[in-house]
Structure formats: C-alpha cells, structure tokens
Enzyme design. Structure first.
Site, PDB file in Angstrom:
ATOM      1  N   HIS A  83       0.722  -1.198   0.078  1.00  0.00           N
ATOM      2  CA  HIS A  83      -0.077   0.043  -0.017  1.00  0.00           C
ATOM      3  C   HIS A  83       0.750   1.200   0.082  1.00  0.00           C
ATOM      4  O   HIS A  83       0.796   1.886   0.827  1.00  0.00           O
ATOM      5  CB  HIS A  83      -0.839   0.086   1.328  1.00  0.00           C
ATOM      6  CG  HIS A  83      -2.306  -0.921   0.844  1.00  0.00           C
ATOM      7  ND1 HIS A  83      -2.979  -1.533   2.098  1.00  0.00           N
ATOM      8  CD2 HIS A  83      -2.583  -1.526  -0.287  1.00  0.00           C
ATOM      9  CE1 HIS A  83      -3.860  -2.251   1.677  1.00  0.00           C
ATOM     10  NE2 HIS A  83      -3.673  -2.431   0.355  1.00  0.00           N
ATOM     11  N   CYS A 148       4.377 -12.182   2.439  1.00  0.00           N
ATOM     12  CA  CYS A 148       5.123 -11.773   3.722  1.00  0.00           C
ATOM     13  C   CYS A 148       5.367 -12.914   4.449  1.00  0.00           C
ATOM     14  O   CYS A 148       4.331 -13.581   4.748  1.00  0.00           O
ATOM     15  CB  CYS A 148       4.574 -10.437   4.494  1.00  0.00           C
ATOM     16  SG  CYS A 148       5.630 -10.064   5.960  1.00  0.00           S
ATOM     17  N   HIS A 176      -9.987  -5.947   4.152  1.00  0.00           N
ATOM     18  CA  HIS A 176      -8.499  -5.704   3.900  1.00  0.00           C
ATOM     19  C   HIS A 176      -7.978  -7.143   3.082  1.00  0.00           C
ATOM     20  O   HIS A 176      -8.261  -8.167   3.594  1.00  0.00           O
ATOM     21  CB  HIS A 176      -7.506  -5.668   5.185  1.00  0.00           C
ATOM     22  CG  HIS A 176      -6.234  -5.128   4.855  1.00  0.00           C
ATOM     23  ND1 HIS A 176      -5.233  -6.082   4.573  1.00  0.00           N
ATOM     24  CD2 HIS A 176      -5.737  -3.840   4.920  1.00  0.00           C
ATOM     25  CE1 HIS A 176      -3.901  -5.300   4.362  1.00  0.00           C
ATOM     26  NE2 HIS A 176      -4.204  -4.186   4.567  1.00  0.00           N
ATOM     27  N   GLU A 178      -5.042  -8.581   3.037  1.00  0.00           N
ATOM     28  CA  GLU A 178      -4.478  -9.740   4.174  1.00  0.00           C
ATOM     29  C   GLU A 178      -5.313 -10.375   4.980  1.00  0.00           C
ATOM     30  O   GLU A 178      -5.417 -11.570   5.220  1.00  0.00           O
ATOM     31  CB  GLU A 178      -3.330  -9.055   4.986  1.00  0.00           C
ATOM     32  CG  GLU A 178      -2.705  -9.921   5.864  1.00  0.00           C
ATOM     33  CD  GLU A 178      -1.857  -9.225   6.843  1.00  0.00           C
ATOM     34  OE1 GLU A 178      -1.537  -9.775   8.045  1.00  0.00           O
ATOM     35  OE2 GLU A 178      -1.211  -8.081   6.627  1.00  0.00           O
ATOM     36  N   THR A 244      -1.686  -8.556  10.487  1.00  0.00           N
ATOM     37  CA  THR A 244      -0.180  -8.256  10.992  1.00  0.00           C
ATOM     38  C   THR A 244      -0.007  -6.608  11.031  1.00  0.00           C
ATOM     39  O   THR A 244       0.890  -6.150  11.941  1.00  0.00           O
ATOM     40  CB  THR A 244       0.885  -8.725  10.227  1.00  0.00           C
ATOM     41  OG1 THR A 244       0.875  -8.222   8.915  1.00  0.00           O
ATOM     42  CG2 THR A 244       0.951 -10.194  10.239  1.00  0.00           C
ATOM     43  N   SER A 314      -2.799   2.478   3.502  1.00  0.00           N
ATOM     44  CA  SER A 314      -2.072   1.742   4.207  1.00  0.00           C
ATOM     45  C   SER A 314      -2.509   1.579   5.672  1.00  0.00           C
ATOM     46  O   SER A 314      -2.513   2.360   6.440  1.00  0.00           O
ATOM     47  CB  SER A 314      -0.641   2.254   4.160  1.00  0.00           C
ATOM     48  OG  SER A 314       0.351   1.545   5.396  1.00  0.00           O
ATOM     49  N   SER A 315      -2.706   0.245   6.159  1.00  0.00           N
ATOM     50  CA  SER A 315      -3.228  -0.035   7.194  1.00  0.00           C
ATOM     51  C   SER A 315      -2.159   0.235   8.651  1.00  0.00           C
ATOM     52  O   SER A 315      -2.617   0.999   9.605  1.00  0.00           O
ATOM     53  CB  SER A 315      -3.684  -1.438   7.683  1.00  0.00           C
ATOM     54  OG  SER A 315      -4.116  -1.754   8.755  1.00  0.00           O
ATOM     55  N   ASN A 316      -1.014  -0.192   8.399  1.00  0.00           N
ATOM     56  CA  ASN A 316      -0.050  -0.146   9.274  1.00  0.00           C
ATOM     57  C   ASN A 316       0.308   1.447   9.359  1.00  0.00           C
ATOM     58  O   ASN A 316       0.562   1.965  10.841  1.00  0.00           O
ATOM     59  CB  ASN A 316       1.148  -0.949   9.171  1.00  0.00           C
ATOM     60  CG  ASN A 316       2.026  -0.219   7.945  1.00  0.00           C
ATOM     61  OD1 ASN A 316       3.060   0.593   8.284  1.00  0.00           O
ATOM     62  ND2 ASN A 316       1.924  -0.787   6.745  1.00  0.00           N
TER      63      ASN A 316
END
Length: 406
Positions: A83, A148, A176, A178, A244, A314-316
């Site tokens: 992302h 990942c 999402h 992932e 994650t 971007s989630s993180n």
C-alpha cells in the site's frame, strides 16, 4: 537478517546514515527514543524505527526481479503489491497490470489470462480460492509469490490451533486483502470469524458466555464468519490471530480479554486456560510492533505537531497516525509535495477518507519541533524528501547534506 536488492530510487543516503548510527548505538533495539535532528529554528524528532520492513523489501525485490527477467511476457499483480502509491506506480510504469483493486473488484477478466502469463501474488498474500482459480487457468499460483513471511506465520499458527479443534478469531479489517487471505486459509482448517476491534470482541463475548441470541450473531457478524459456523458449538475453544498491520496493543488487549472471558465462563484457572484458549501471541509482526513502540517512545517528547508519511490506504500507517493523533496535531501525507508551503498543507483524513487543507500548520515560534515517522511500506527516500522540504521553509536545506556524513 537478510538484506534485499531494492531499487536505489527508494533508498536515502540521509536516512541510511541515521539508521546505521542508531543501529550501532542500539544493536539490541531496546532504545525507542527518537533521533533528534536539531537545525535551530526547526527540530525534527525522527522515530527510532520506521520505513520498509522485511516483508515489503522481500516483495519489492521479487517483483522488480520478475519484471527484469521476463521482458517478453505479460506480467500481472493480483492487486496492489504493497500500500504505497509510488511503488505501485513504478510497477505500472514498467508494464505490470493489476488484476483486481484493493477491494477485490476485477480490473482484468480472468478469461483474459493465458498459461504463459506471469501473476505475482502481493505481500498481503491471497485466498485459497484465488490460488485454485489461477491453477485452473494453467498458471502456477505460487511461482511468483511475494507473501510476507510474517503473514504466512499467522496462517501457520491458525492451521496449528485449528487442527487442535480451536476456532480462530482473526483481529483485522474484514475487507483488507491480508485479512481476506488469512480468513480463507484459516477457514480451510477450522471455523473462523473476523472481528475488527475491541467493541466487536465484546459483542462476541456475549455469545461465548451464552448470553446472546444465536440469530443475532449471524446478523451482527454477517460476512465475517466461515460457512457453517455454529455459534452454539464453535465458540467453546478459541484462539486469536491478527492482520499483521493492526495495532499490536489492540490485538493483545483483545486476546487478553477473550482469554479472561473463557476463564470466567468455564471456571478455569491461569494454569488450565489453555484448555479453552490457545496461546497465539507470537503472531504479532515484529516490524508493526517496533514501529508502533517507536511512535509511543517518540510521543514522550515535547513537540508541536507530528507528520506521518505513507500510502493513504496503508493499514499500518493509519495506526501510526492514530497513535500520534491522541497527543498532537497530526498530518498524514504521502509525499513532501503535499506541504505546499510553510503556511499550507494538504493531508489525509483516513477516518473519513478525504483530503483536508490546513493553513498555518507550522507554528510561528523560535523553534518548531516536529515528530516524524513513516509506514512500513514507505520508501526512505520519501522521508528524506519531507525533511528537505521542511528545511527549505527555513532556508536550511543544505543542512541535510551535512547529516549524510554523520
């Protein structure tokens, strides 16, 4: 840890010098205080950990190597590889095409693919259903796989506890990529449900305790549980894994909460809790944890504002913004050019999915202190660009070159 061959355009001599110095001073990564860059009228406190993680660098290396080695083939990505718009646009410029968007909507029809095409699986991984579909088209699904390793570790943990008759609770954003992939892999082994936050964990707890109407469960969690999920029997033994890139502290809080619910509901002790609750704490991603802890350490310092750099989907990165917003005016930008001037900035409101324009974001005072970090899919070169842009507002851009030699 393995090093990767990442295109030089994503590297930054300035950031590399800073990170190398911090690594020498703190090899065990126990110091989460920020790096202070004092330029007089401008002081930047740079997070101890930020930028590309292992999984992102692994994905970038595989993708660009695949493009370089196959100039005569059509190359597709299932969806955005990571992302970050700069990295994804670079791949598009190299001729790569996306089969789906991040929501799973089809951009290239499956029937348009042929066995000789190359399909790259993005860093988030993909569903078993998509893998099987690619195989049915004559395309080897895992030949160009950038998933990942830490995402795969979550899948492995879900499989392990599933084989021991635990239901898997996935802490993640249901839409999402992932989370969709993790849900698919987990449900192939055991009943699985996705919850997005502590509020949904509390709602789920009512059904664990037998207090909720089963029919209400299927309404509340519509689209978030595996086919055939039986609320009466499938919540008697559970374990929690995560997307994650979620807030590591929130995942742990959810796991601790569900564990206590199981202990209370089944009259367990700390020693016998494992009969009903599987220990899965090792699924937390090291990079997510380090970056978030670094922001927490950074926020202990006095500052005027925070800037977080990264892709808007971007989630993180959004979770880093959340942490900063709790204490300071925070500006979420994807690149330096969003800082229009010392008096104006265009930044992203991820809560409402819209761009905002703010005036006078830099206060007029003798020294302005800014906290600065970036997401795990953000190139260091973009962070350097932000530093240089900020310095230019004070006619101090030359100071960045002096730092390269530290």
């Amino acid at each position: 840890m393995k090093t990767f061959n990442v295109p030089v355009i994503y590297r930054s001599p300035l950031i590399s010098a800073i990170k190398q110095q911090r690594k020498q001073e703190d090899r065990m990564k126990k110091d989460f205080t920020p790096t202070a860059l004092d330029f007089g009228p401008l002081k930047i406190l740079l997070a101890r950990h930020f930028g590309f993680c292992y999984g992102v660098e692994n994905a970038i290396e595989i993708a660009f190597k695949t493009v370089d080695e196959n100039p005569d083939k059509r190359i597709f990505l299932l969806s955005e590889m990571i992302h970050n718009p700069h990295v994804n646009n670079d791949l598009l410029d190299r001729g790569v095409r996306f089969i789906m968007d991040t929501a799973g909507n089809q951009l290239v029809p499956w029937e348009a693919l042929v066995p000789d095409d190359i399909v790259i699986i993005p860093a988030f991984g993909t569903t078993i259903e998509t893998e099987n579909h690619l195989a049915s088209l004559g395309i080897e699904p895992l030949k160009y796989n950038t998933t990942c390793p830490f995402v795969e570790r979550v899948w492995n943990k879900a499989e392990q506890i599933g084989k021991k008759n635990y239901t898997v609770i996935v802490h993640g954003k249901p839409k999402h990529e992932e989370t969709r992939a993790t849900f698919s892999h987990s449900q192939s082994n055991t009943p699985t449900i996705v919850i997005k936050d502590i509020r949904e964990a509390e709602q789920l707890a009512a059904f664990i305790k037998g207090e909720g109407d089963p029919e209400t469960f299927y309404t509340l969690f519509k689209g978030q549980y595996s086919p055939g999920f039986n609320v009466a029997t499938d919540l008697q033994r559970v374990g929690v894994v995560n997307q994650t890139t979620m807030l590591a502290t929130e995942t742990q809080a959810i796991a601790d909460y569900i564990r206590q619910v199981m202990i209370a509901t089944y009259d367990l002790t700390e020693e016998t809790a494992g009969d009903r609750f599987a220990d899965t704490r090792d699924t937390l991603c090291y990079a997510t944890n380090d970056n978030q802890t670094a922001v927490t350490g950074m926020l202990q310092e006095a500052a005027d504002l925070a800037i977080v750099v990264g892709g808007y989907n971007s989630s993180n990165t959004s979770h880093l913004v959340e942490l900063c917003e709790e204490k300071l005016p925070t500006y979420f930008i994807s690149a330096a050019e969003h800082m229009v001037s010392a008096h104006a900035i265009n930044h992203w409101d991820f809560h409402h999915k819209k761009e905002l324009h703010s005036a006078h974001f830099l206060p007029e005072k003798e020294q302005v202190t800014i906290l600065l970090t970036s997401g795990a899919s953000c190139p260091d070169a973009l962070v350097e660009g932000v530093i240089r842009r900020l310095l230019s507002f004070y006619q101090l851009e030359h100071k960045a070159d002096e730092l390269v030699t530290i």
